[in-house]
Design an enzyme around this catalytic site. Structure first.
Site, PDB file in Angstrom:
ATOM      1  N   PHE A 149       0.854  -1.186   0.000  1.00 14.50           N
ATOM      2  CA  PHE A 149       0.000   0.000   0.000  1.00 14.50           C
ATOM      3  C   PHE A 149       0.888   1.234   0.000  1.00 14.50           C
ATOM      4  CE2 PHE A 149      -4.480   1.111   0.578  1.00 14.50           C
ATOM      5  CZ  PHE A 149      -5.086  -0.088   0.239  1.00 14.50           C
ATOM      6  N   LEU A 186     -14.455   5.270  -5.355  1.00 18.20           N
ATOM      7  CA  LEU A 186     -13.060   4.926  -5.105  1.00 18.20           C
ATOM      8  C   LEU A 186     -12.617   3.658  -5.818  1.00 18.20           C
ATOM      9  CD1 LEU A 186     -10.853   6.129  -3.183  1.00 18.20           C
ATOM     10  CD2 LEU A 186     -11.228   4.080  -1.831  1.00 18.20           C
ATOM     11  N   HIS A 235      -7.849  11.332  -2.486  1.00 17.81           N
ATOM     12  CA  HIS A 235      -7.313  10.030  -2.902  1.00 17.81           C
ATOM     13  C   HIS A 235      -7.068  10.110  -4.404  1.00 17.81           C
ATOM     14  CE1 HIS A 235      -7.097   5.767  -3.723  1.00 17.81           C
ATOM     15  NE2 HIS A 235      -7.223   5.459  -2.457  1.00 17.81           N
ATOM     16  N   GLU A 259      -6.388   1.846  -3.388  1.00 19.17           N
ATOM     17  CA  GLU A 259      -4.938   1.885  -3.589  1.00 19.17           C
ATOM     18  C   GLU A 259      -4.383   0.461  -3.678  1.00 19.17           C
ATOM     19  OE1 GLU A 259      -3.026   5.200  -1.380  1.00 19.17           O
ATOM     20  OE2 GLU A 259      -2.013   3.543  -0.397  1.00 19.17           O
ATOM     21  N   ARG A 297      -2.825  11.117   5.755  1.00 22.45           N
ATOM     22  CA  ARG A 297      -2.946   9.745   6.267  1.00 22.45           C
ATOM     23  C   ARG A 297      -2.434   8.745   5.236  1.00 22.45           C
ATOM     24  NH1 ARG A 297      -6.608   5.617   5.495  1.00 22.45           N
ATOM     25  NH2 ARG A 297      -8.297   6.792   4.533  1.00 22.45           N
ATOM     26  N   ARG A 351      -0.586   9.424  -0.764  1.00 21.64           N
ATOM     27  CA  ARG A 351      -1.683   9.965  -1.571  1.00 21.64           C
ATOM     28  C   ARG A 351      -1.541  11.438  -1.912  1.00 21.64           C
ATOM     29  NH1 ARG A 351      -6.367   6.732   1.743  1.00 21.64           N
ATOM     30  NH2 ARG A 351      -5.823   4.731   0.818  1.00 21.64           N
ATOM     31  N   GLN A 375      -7.721  15.008   2.816  1.00 20.64           N
ATOM     32  CA  GLN A 375      -7.023  14.168   1.843  1.00 20.64           C
ATOM     33  C   GLN A 375      -7.819  13.925   0.564  1.00 20.64           C
ATOM     34  OE1 GLN A 375      -6.301   9.661   2.502  1.00 20.64           O
ATOM     35  NE2 GLN A 375      -4.303  10.630   2.602  1.00 20.64           N
ATOM     36  N   HIS A 378     -11.517  12.452   0.047  1.00 12.84           N
ATOM     37  CA  HIS A 378     -11.593  11.127   0.646  1.00 12.84           C
ATOM     38  C   HIS A 378     -11.612  11.111   2.169  1.00 12.84           C
ATOM     39  CE1 HIS A 378     -11.119   6.821   0.741  1.00 12.84           C
ATOM     40  NE2 HIS A 378      -9.974   6.896   1.383  1.00 12.84           N
TER      41      HIS A 378
HETATM   42  C1  LIG Z   1     -14.790   4.223  -0.258  1.00  9.11           C
HETATM   43  C2  LIG Z   1     -13.856   4.227   0.930  1.00  9.11           C
HETATM   44  C3  LIG Z   1     -12.877   3.253   1.038  1.00  9.11           C
HETATM   45  C4  LIG Z   1     -12.012   3.249   2.126  1.00  9.11           C
HETATM   46  N1  LIG Z   1     -11.054   2.275   2.226  1.00  9.11           N
HETATM   47  C5  LIG Z   1     -10.245   2.243   3.319  1.00  9.11           C
HETATM   48  C6  LIG Z   1      -9.296   1.194   3.499  1.00  9.11           C
HETATM   49  O1  LIG Z   1      -9.199   0.262   2.709  1.00  9.11           O
HETATM   50  N2  LIG Z   1      -8.491   1.230   4.583  1.00  9.11           N
HETATM   51  C7  LIG Z   1      -8.580   2.227   5.504  1.00  9.11           C
HETATM   52  O2  LIG Z   1      -7.830   2.204   6.470  1.00  9.11           O
HETATM   53  N3  LIG Z   1      -9.493   3.219   5.378  1.00  9.11           N
HETATM   54  C8  LIG Z   1     -10.321   3.240   4.317  1.00  9.11           C
HETATM   55  N4  LIG Z   1     -11.251   4.248   4.202  1.00  9.11           N
HETATM   56  C9  LIG Z   1     -11.450   5.185   5.321  1.00  9.11           C
HETATM   57  C10 LIG Z   1     -12.204   4.486   6.437  1.00  9.11           C
HETATM   58  O3  LIG Z   1     -13.080   3.531   5.905  1.00  9.11           O
HETATM   59  C11 LIG Z   1     -13.011   5.465   7.288  1.00  9.11           C
HETATM   60  O4  LIG Z   1     -12.203   6.536   7.676  1.00  9.11           O
HETATM   61  C12 LIG Z   1     -13.528   4.768   8.531  1.00  9.11           C
HETATM   62  O5  LIG Z   1     -14.210   3.590   8.184  1.00  9.11           O
HETATM   63  C13 LIG Z   1     -14.420   5.667   9.362  1.00  9.11           C
HETATM   64  O6  LIG Z   1     -14.985   4.894  10.397  1.00  9.11           O
HETATM   65  P1  LIG Z   1     -15.833   5.576  11.560  1.00  9.11           P
HETATM   66  O7  LIG Z   1     -16.271   4.482  12.455  1.00  9.11           O
HETATM   67  O8  LIG Z   1     -15.057   6.698  12.133  1.00  9.11           O
HETATM   68  O9  LIG Z   1     -17.076   6.236  10.810  1.00  9.11           O
HETATM   69  P2  LIG Z   1     -18.170   5.647   9.774  1.00  9.11           P
HETATM   70  O10 LIG Z   1     -17.941   4.234   9.415  1.00  9.11           O
HETATM   71  O11 LIG Z   1     -18.272   6.645   8.676  1.00  9.11           O
HETATM   72  O12 LIG Z   1     -19.497   5.678  10.640  1.00  9.11           O
HETATM   73  C14 LIG Z   1     -20.082   6.891  11.066  1.00  9.11           C
HETATM   74  C15 LIG Z   1     -21.285   6.561  11.915  1.00  9.11           C
HETATM   75  O13 LIG Z   1     -21.770   7.757  12.505  1.00  9.11           O
HETATM   76  C16 LIG Z   1     -23.161   7.782  12.402  1.00  9.11           C
HETATM   77  N5  LIG Z   1     -23.587   9.188  12.387  1.00  9.11           N
HETATM   78  C17 LIG Z   1     -23.100  10.206  11.643  1.00  9.11           C
HETATM   79  N6  LIG Z   1     -23.788  11.340  11.910  1.00  9.11           N
HETATM   80  C18 LIG Z   1     -24.708  11.028  12.833  1.00  9.11           C
HETATM   81  C19 LIG Z   1     -25.730  11.753  13.498  1.00  9.11           C
HETATM   82  N7  LIG Z   1     -25.980  13.044  13.256  1.00  9.11           N
HETATM   83  N8  LIG Z   1     -26.502  11.101  14.404  1.00  9.11           N
HETATM   84  C20 LIG Z   1     -26.322   9.778  14.657  1.00  9.11           C
HETATM   85  N9  LIG Z   1     -25.371   9.042  14.042  1.00  9.11           N
HETATM   86  C21 LIG Z   1     -24.573   9.667  13.146  1.00  9.11           C
HETATM   87  C22 LIG Z   1     -23.505   7.040  11.134  1.00  9.11           C
HETATM   88  O14 LIG Z   1     -24.810   6.514  11.197  1.00  9.11           O
HETATM   89  C23 LIG Z   1     -22.444   5.941  11.145  1.00  9.11           C
HETATM   90  O15 LIG Z   1     -22.913   4.829  11.854  1.00  9.11           O
HETATM   91  C24 LIG Z   1     -12.131   4.255   3.113  1.00  9.11           C
HETATM   92  C25 LIG Z   1     -13.130   5.228   3.018  1.00  9.11           C
HETATM   93  C26 LIG Z   1     -13.976   5.225   1.915  1.00  9.11           C
HETATM   94  C27 LIG Z   1     -15.001   6.324   1.814  1.00  9.11           C
END
Ligand SMILES: Cc1cc2nc3c(=O)[nH]c(=O)nc-3n(C[C@H](O)[C@H](O)[C@H](O)COP(=O)(O)OP(=O)(O)OC[C@H]3O[C@@H](n4cnc5c(N)ncnc54)[C@H](O)[C@@H]3O)c2cc1C
Length: 580
Positions: free
Chosen positions: A121, A253, A243, A256, A395, A287, A241, A353
């Site tokens: 990666f 997306l 991507h 990577e 990141r 990135r 960031q 991203h």
């Molecule tokens: C397409 C894509 C691919 C990715 N691939 C990778 C990867 O391969 N490796 C890597 O390390 N990272 C990757 N990332 C980044 C990584 O996936 C995210 O940064 C990470 O999953 C975020 O997790 P989280 O638990 O912080 O938030 P999220 O998984 O975004 O969850 C947010 C939560 O908050 C809740 N929420 C939001 N607002 C409110 C509100 N007002 N009231 C109540 N609930 C709310 C939502 O319902 C949800 O449950 C990727 C991101 C994307 C977009």
């Protein structure tokens, strides 16, 4: 005007967000206290479920690796803005949490001997930058989906209480501590007050402030905005960031991991142009560097057919690699572009991203209130909405999944420990007053502005002036435009007057958050007169450690944003020029 019904709940701990960070925190906290998980989405629809490429951990399953190398790469990738004590902890813990996920049943891809398989990666190297290393543990290109399903199953097993499709409006702060939250239920239109000794925010990122983004529609930064509105700071907001490989125009997306498996970026002349920008790591440079390189190629007229995209070439990879290790992206490209990536290169452009900035926390996930790192009693944050900071100014791929699991877990333990010793908060009888006002502002407003139109204009402004390359003039124009849009937002009225399932009201609420966060991003970007990581100022093209090796903290003061700064923690790796 009669107020809408209010339903009251009491828990030791409330976790807002059911992505990887929220679910991991819930699993830990629910071992010792009563926990509610409040999420605006059904948990398995959280954005974590879309993560493709993998989770980084120095398991060394295919070649020698060490957490010290992982730490070095993360610090260097961050352009030396990450706090090194936090990075050290994360890289050590990464190894443990990957095995923990494996033991919960996560179906990782395997080596022929049955170990967890690992792939290359961007920015991940052996021997402190010598060559790429296989560090990303993955489940095809559906790693996040597997993480989310695995954690959700474990939470159900542990009987965690879920409040799905409940939208956080406000963090309640009686007497300088956190005492719960106010949330609005989409299905009924009711207001809910959750009284809690401790609250952990895990609400994810806010890529939807940009036009071209890999982020889901729901990533509007609601938790970050709620904290900002309570007078608490947001850290390092200028670092967002891009991507390098989003599908042209759509932003969807392409992981990577595709370059980790050997994919190559090519311009209109067919050149592997990364040879000019990162002679050692080439297409696996971090990135920020790849995204800038793509924009520079486009600027110099080497976009494909003179347009603003380049190619990601996977045509030389074995069909089996695409089928077994990259099946989802193969499918996306076929579905959205009608292209078979085995035969044709994929048109790509950088896509917004990941938010490096967010709610500043200590290494224990405690939210801090000022540059002196004073914690707010009872308030915690983890995952993409938080800024620990382990990613600094840029990141590395695979490090967000590590971050959400490591600090989700730590935050869950710490908030439970806090709840075990804290007194119950005493909420004012009308603690939900500000939340009522937030809803009334839209439901009672007869103004003719549409939230959708304002959002589109905001996304265009951010894309034009606050993206990969930035200048003082562009940022000033963006700031003026955002100020106007914030004023217009006060006149947003709703067509849909229904009480139940009013998604138009939800979008209006989300727009308010995006506007606040775009404002903070632009103000912090205008102030930072240097280029570091994802923040590239054409008028200040070099990194300036003498003046700018510091985290920014943006907070509301009346109707203006105030900026403070706090030092970066440097332990093992003093800043050096960054070449790859
Ligand atoms: C397409 C894509 C691919 C990715 N691939 C990778 C990867 O391969 N490796 C890597 O390390 N990272 C990757 N990332 C980044 C990584 O996936 C995210 O940064 C990470 O999953 C975020 O997790 P989280 O638990 O912080 O938030 P999220 O998984 O975004 O969850 C947010 C939560 O908050 C809740 N929420 C939001 N607002 C409110 C509100 N007002 N009231 C109540 N609930 C709310 C939502 O319902 C949800 O449950 C990727 C991101 C994307 C977009």
């Amino acid at each position: 005007m009669p107020k809408r019904p209010v339903v009251r709940h009491q828990f030791d701990v409330v976790i807002v967000g059911a992505g990887g960070a929220g679910l991991m925190a819930a699993l830990q906290a629910s071992k010792s206290c009563s926990v509610a998980v409040v999420s605006k989405l059904y948990p398995t629809r959280s954005h974590t479920g879309t993560a493709q490429g993998g989770i980084g951990a120095a398991l060394g399953n295919l070649e020698p690796d060490s957490w010290e190398w992982h730490m070095f790469d993360t610090v260097k990738g961050s352009d030396y803005l990450a706090d090194q004590d936090a990075v050290e902890f994360m890289c050590q813990e990464a190894i443990k949490v990957v095995y923990e996920l494996e033991h919960m049943g996560l179906p990782f891809n395997r080596t022929p001997e049955g170990k967890i398989d690992q792939r290359r990666f961007g920015g991940h190297t052996k021997e402190f930058g010598a060559a790429p290393v296989r560090r990303s543990c993955y489940a095809a290109d559906r790693t996040g989906h597997m993480i989310l399903q695995t954690l959700y199953q474990q939470c159900i097993k542990q009987q965690v209480r879920f409040f799905d499709e409940f939208h956080l409006l406000d963090v309640l702060m009686p007497e300088g501590r956190c005492g719960g939250i106010a949330a609005w239920q989409l299905a009924t239109g009711e207001l809910h007050v959750f009284q809690a000794k401790g609250v952990l925010l895990a609400t994810g990122g806010f890529g939807r402030m940009y036009k071209v983004t890999s982020n889901a529609h729901t990533l509007t930064g609601d938790g970050c905005a709620a904290v900002l509105r309570r007078g608490l700071p947001l850290a390092d907001m200028e670092f967002f960031q891009f991507h390098p490989t989003g599908i042209y125009k759509l932003g969807i997306l392409i992981t990577e991991g595709a370059r980790g498996e050997g994919g190559i970026l090519r311009n209109a002349l067919g050149e592997r142009f990364m040879e000019r920008y990162a002679p050692t790591l080439l297409d696996l440079a971090p990135r920020d560097m790849c995204s800038r390189a793509i924009y520079l190629e486009l600027r110099e007229g080497r976009g494909i057919q003179g347009k603003d995209y380049v190619h990601l070439d996977l045509t030389h990879l074995d069909r089996e690699v695409l089928d077994k290790k990259l099946p989802d992206i193969t499918d996306f490209v076929q579905t959205y572009l009608g292209i078979d990536p085995h035969r044709q290169p994929i048109p790509i452009q950088p896509t917004a991203h990941y938010a490096m900035g967010g709610i500043p926390t200590t290494i224990d996930a405690e939210v801090i209130r000022d540059a002196g790192s004073q914690a707010v009693p009872g308030l915690y944050a983890a995952g993409e909405c938080a800024c620990v900071s382990v990613h600094g100014a840029n990141r590395l791929g695979t490090n967000s999944l590590v971050d959400i699991i490591v600090f989700g877990s730590r935050g869950g333990r710490r908030v439970a420990e806090w709840a075990a010793k804290a007194d119950p908060p005493s909420l004012e009888p009308d603690a939900e007053g500000p939340a009522h006002e937030m809803l009334d502002r839209f439901t009672m407003n007869l103004g003719g502005e549409s939230a959708g139109r304002i959002r589109e204009e905001l996304q265009q402004v951010m894309m034009d002036s606050v993206s990969v390359f930035r200048t003082q003039d562009g940022l000033k124009e963006a700031l003026a435009a955002i100020t106007q849009l914030r004023m217009r937002q006060r006149r947003v009225g709703l067509q849909d007057k229904s009480v139940r399932f009013n998604t138009e009201l939800e979008e209006a609420l989300e727009l308010g958050c995006l506007l606040d966060l775009a404002w903070a991003t632009t103000v912090a970007a205008l102030a930072r007169q240097e280029s570091r990581g994802a923040h590239c100022r054409e008028d200040f093209p070099t990194r300036d450690d003498a003046n700018w090796l510091k985290h920014s903290l943006a907070s509301l003061e009346g109707d203006r944003l105030r900026l403070d700064y706090k030092p970066v923690t440097i332990t093992r790796f003093p800043p050096k020029p960054r070449t790859y």
